[in-house]
Design a protein around this motif. Structure first.
Motif, PDB file in Angstrom:
ATOM      1  N   UNK A 194       0.479  -1.168  -0.509  1.00  0.00           N
ATOM      2  CA  UNK A 194       0.355   0.207   0.242  1.00  0.00           C
ATOM      3  C   UNK A 194       0.612   1.359  -0.019  1.00  0.00           C
ATOM      4  N   UNK A 195       1.946   1.174  -0.146  1.00  0.00           N
ATOM      5  CA  UNK A 195       2.706   2.170   0.535  1.00  0.00           C
ATOM      6  C   UNK A 195       2.924   3.152  -0.863  1.00  0.00           C
ATOM      7  N   UNK A 196       2.590   2.636  -1.863  1.00  0.00           N
ATOM      8  CA  UNK A 196       2.297   3.696  -3.077  1.00  0.00           C
ATOM      9  C   UNK A 196       0.883   4.124  -3.497  1.00  0.00           C
ATOM     10  N   UNK A 197      -0.048   3.309  -2.840  1.00  0.00           N
ATOM     11  CA  UNK A 197      -1.232   3.904  -3.259  1.00  0.00           C
ATOM     12  C   UNK A 197      -2.689   3.964  -1.829  1.00  0.00           C
ATOM     13  N   UNK A 198      -2.447   5.488  -1.862  1.00  0.00           N
ATOM     14  CA  UNK A 198      -3.064   6.216  -1.002  1.00  0.00           C
ATOM     15  C   UNK A 198      -4.461   5.314  -0.762  1.00  0.00           C
ATOM     16  N   UNK A 199      -4.857   4.914  -2.351  1.00  0.00           N
ATOM     17  CA  UNK A 199      -5.887   4.152  -2.372  1.00  0.00           C
ATOM     18  C   UNK A 199      -6.657   3.079  -1.385  1.00  0.00           C
ATOM     19  N   UNK A 200      -5.474   2.338  -1.092  1.00  0.00           N
ATOM     20  CA  UNK A 200      -4.494   0.684  -0.961  1.00  0.00           C
ATOM     21  C   UNK A 200      -5.040   0.903   0.724  1.00  0.00           C
ATOM     22  N   UNK A 201      -3.773   1.670   0.766  1.00  0.00           N
ATOM     23  CA  UNK A 201      -3.550   2.408   2.628  1.00  0.00           C
ATOM     24  C   UNK A 201      -4.818   3.100   3.045  1.00  0.00           C
ATOM     25  N   UNK A 202      -5.792   3.696   2.678  1.00  0.00           N
ATOM     26  CA  UNK A 202      -7.435   3.931   3.147  1.00  0.00           C
ATOM     27  C   UNK A 202      -8.034   2.705   3.097  1.00  0.00           C
ATOM     28  N   UNK A 203      -7.331   1.515   3.276  1.00  0.00           N
ATOM     29  CA  UNK A 203      -8.601   0.050   3.334  1.00  0.00           C
ATOM     30  C   UNK A 203      -8.035  -0.732   4.600  1.00  0.00           C
ATOM     31  N   UNK A 204      -7.165  -0.047   5.131  1.00  0.00           N
ATOM     32  CA  UNK A 204      -6.051  -0.517   6.218  1.00  0.00           C
ATOM     33  C   UNK A 204      -6.145  -2.042   6.007  1.00  0.00           C
ATOM     34  N   UNK A 205      -5.612  -2.847   5.700  1.00  0.00           N
ATOM     35  CA  UNK A 205      -6.203  -3.752   5.103  1.00  0.00           C
ATOM     36  C   UNK A 205      -4.973  -4.844   5.823  1.00  0.00           C
ATOM     37  N   UNK A 206      -3.837  -4.148   6.536  1.00  0.00           N
ATOM     38  CA  UNK A 206      -3.411  -4.745   7.823  1.00  0.00           C
ATOM     39  C   UNK A 206      -4.360  -4.667   9.647  1.00  0.00           C
ATOM     40  N   UNK A 207      -4.945  -3.556   9.410  1.00  0.00           N
ATOM     41  CA  UNK A 207      -5.442  -3.827  10.620  1.00  0.00           C
ATOM     42  C   UNK A 207      -7.519  -4.473  10.219  1.00  0.00           C
ATOM     43  N   UNK A 208      -7.383  -5.682   9.351  1.00  0.00           N
ATOM     44  CA  UNK A 208      -8.073  -6.117   9.474  1.00  0.00           C
ATOM     45  C   UNK A 208      -8.410  -8.120   9.979  1.00  0.00           C
ATOM     46  N   UNK A 209      -6.418  -7.495   9.499  1.00  0.00           N
ATOM     47  CA  UNK A 209      -5.698  -8.799  10.034  1.00  0.00           C
ATOM     48  C   UNK A 209      -5.598 -10.109  10.825  1.00  0.00           C
ATOM     49  N   UNK A 210      -6.359 -11.339  11.638  1.00  0.00           N
ATOM     50  CA  UNK A 210      -5.943 -12.167  12.342  1.00  0.00           C
ATOM     51  C   UNK A 210      -5.740 -13.360  12.218  1.00  0.00           C
ATOM     52  N   UNK A 211      -4.716 -13.965  12.919  1.00  0.00           N
ATOM     53  CA  UNK A 211      -4.058 -15.088  12.927  1.00  0.00           C
ATOM     54  C   UNK A 211      -5.101 -16.046  13.942  1.00  0.00           C
ATOM     55  N   UNK A 212      -5.384 -17.194  13.924  1.00  0.00           N
ATOM     56  CA  UNK A 212      -6.575 -17.952  14.894  1.00  0.00           C
ATOM     57  C   UNK A 212      -5.154 -19.485  14.727  1.00  0.00           C
ATOM     58  N   UNK A 213      -5.246 -19.907  16.255  1.00  0.00           N
ATOM     59  CA  UNK A 213      -4.706 -20.814  16.535  1.00  0.00           C
ATOM     60  C   UNK A 213      -4.761 -22.088  15.842  1.00  0.00           C
ATOM     61  N   UNK A 214      -4.137 -23.051  15.434  1.00  0.00           N
ATOM     62  CA  UNK A 214      -4.343 -24.088  14.417  1.00  0.00           C
ATOM     63  C   UNK A 214      -5.417 -25.285  15.051  1.00  0.00           C
ATOM     64  N   UNK A 215      -5.273 -25.286  16.109  1.00  0.00           N
ATOM     65  CA  UNK A 215      -6.115 -26.383  16.400  1.00  0.00           C
ATOM     66  C   UNK A 215      -7.585 -25.753  16.528  1.00  0.00           C
ATOM     67  N   UNK A 216      -7.184 -24.314  16.307  1.00  0.00           N
ATOM     68  CA  UNK A 216      -9.163 -23.801  16.008  1.00  0.00           C
ATOM     69  C   UNK A 216     -10.065 -23.997  14.640  1.00  0.00           C
ATOM     70  N   UNK A 217     -10.593 -24.784  14.328  1.00  0.00           N
ATOM     71  CA  UNK A 217     -11.517 -25.645  13.568  1.00  0.00           C
ATOM     72  C   UNK A 217     -11.975 -24.075  12.749  1.00  0.00           C
ATOM     73  N   UNK A 218     -11.640 -23.636  12.374  1.00  0.00           N
ATOM     74  CA  UNK A 218     -12.130 -22.063  11.745  1.00  0.00           C
ATOM     75  C   UNK A 218     -13.125 -22.146  11.086  1.00  0.00           C
ATOM     76  N   UNK A 219     -13.590 -23.617   9.544  1.00  0.00           N
ATOM     77  CA  UNK A 219     -14.725 -23.367   9.308  1.00  0.00           C
ATOM     78  C   UNK A 219     -15.576 -24.249  10.065  1.00  0.00           C
ATOM     79  N   UNK A 220     -15.714 -24.842  10.926  1.00  0.00           N
ATOM     80  CA  UNK A 220     -16.547 -25.251  11.300  1.00  0.00           C
ATOM     81  C   UNK A 220     -16.917 -24.379  12.310  1.00  0.00           C
ATOM     82  N   UNK A 221     -16.205 -23.735  12.947  1.00  0.00           N
ATOM     83  CA  UNK A 221     -16.907 -22.614  13.599  1.00  0.00           C
ATOM     84  C   UNK A 221     -17.080 -21.471  13.258  1.00  0.00           C
TER      85      UNK A 221
END
Ligand SMILES: [Zn+2]
Length: 161
Positions: A125-152
């Motif tokens: 997003x460094x060269x795109x104010x449009x992309x930067x405005x979407x704040x993609x990095x802030x939307x990111x989460x990681x769940x532990x391997x033992x959590x069945x994300x699709x099933x939840x």
């Protein structure tokens, strides 16, 4: 793919098959027959191929080596994180979801994975104010391997609202 509380599979069930979106025209042939799919760059098996010395704990081994500053590990990690970031960007630009959850085997790495992908998203997003405005990095989460994300997700979908 779940949008507005509804499961969307598309006409032929291919909606959300983001792993088979081609991103590298000259990339490796994917098991699906296309060339350069995201999955050939951003998956546990892609990491196994790129970092074969990791054994059974490839992702953890790779991220630990990269954190220790090993240049080859940093290169493999950053290429992987860049590919995951491209997938996140593609997903958000298509359906603008509020949160993107990284799950599966590589997610066992946890916070270092999130940080690497968030860093890649900020670089993209460094060269795109449009992309930067979407704040993609802030939307990111990681769940532990033992959590069945699709099933939840499926269980939450079936819950009365
Ligand atoms: Zn494919």
């Amino acid at each position: 793919m779940v949008l507005d509380g509804r499961l969307r599979r598309g006409v032929h069930g291919a909606a959300g098959e983001i792993g088979h979106v081609p991103v590298e025209p000259a990339g490796e042939v994917c098991q699906c027959g296309q060339r350069g799919c995201l999955e050939t760059l951003a998956s546990g098996s892609a990491l196994d191929a790129a970092w074969p010395r990791g054994g059974a704990r490839t992702a953890e081994s790779l991220f630990a080596a990269a954190a220790g500053g090993a240049p080859d590990a940093v290169a493999v990690r950053d290429r992987f994180a860049g590919a995951v970031a491209s997938a996140v960007r593609l997903l958000v630009l298509t359906v603008d979801v509020e949160v993107v959850v990284l799950g599966g085997g590589v997610a066992a790495v946890g916070e270092p994975l999130r940080l690497a992908v968030a860093d890649a998203l900020r670089k993209q997003a460094a060269d795109s104010s449009f992309l930067a405005s979407l704040r993609l990095a802030d939307r990111l989460r990681v769940v532990a391997q033992d959590r069945p994300v699709a099933a939840v997700g499926a269980a939450l979908l079936g819950r009365p609202s």
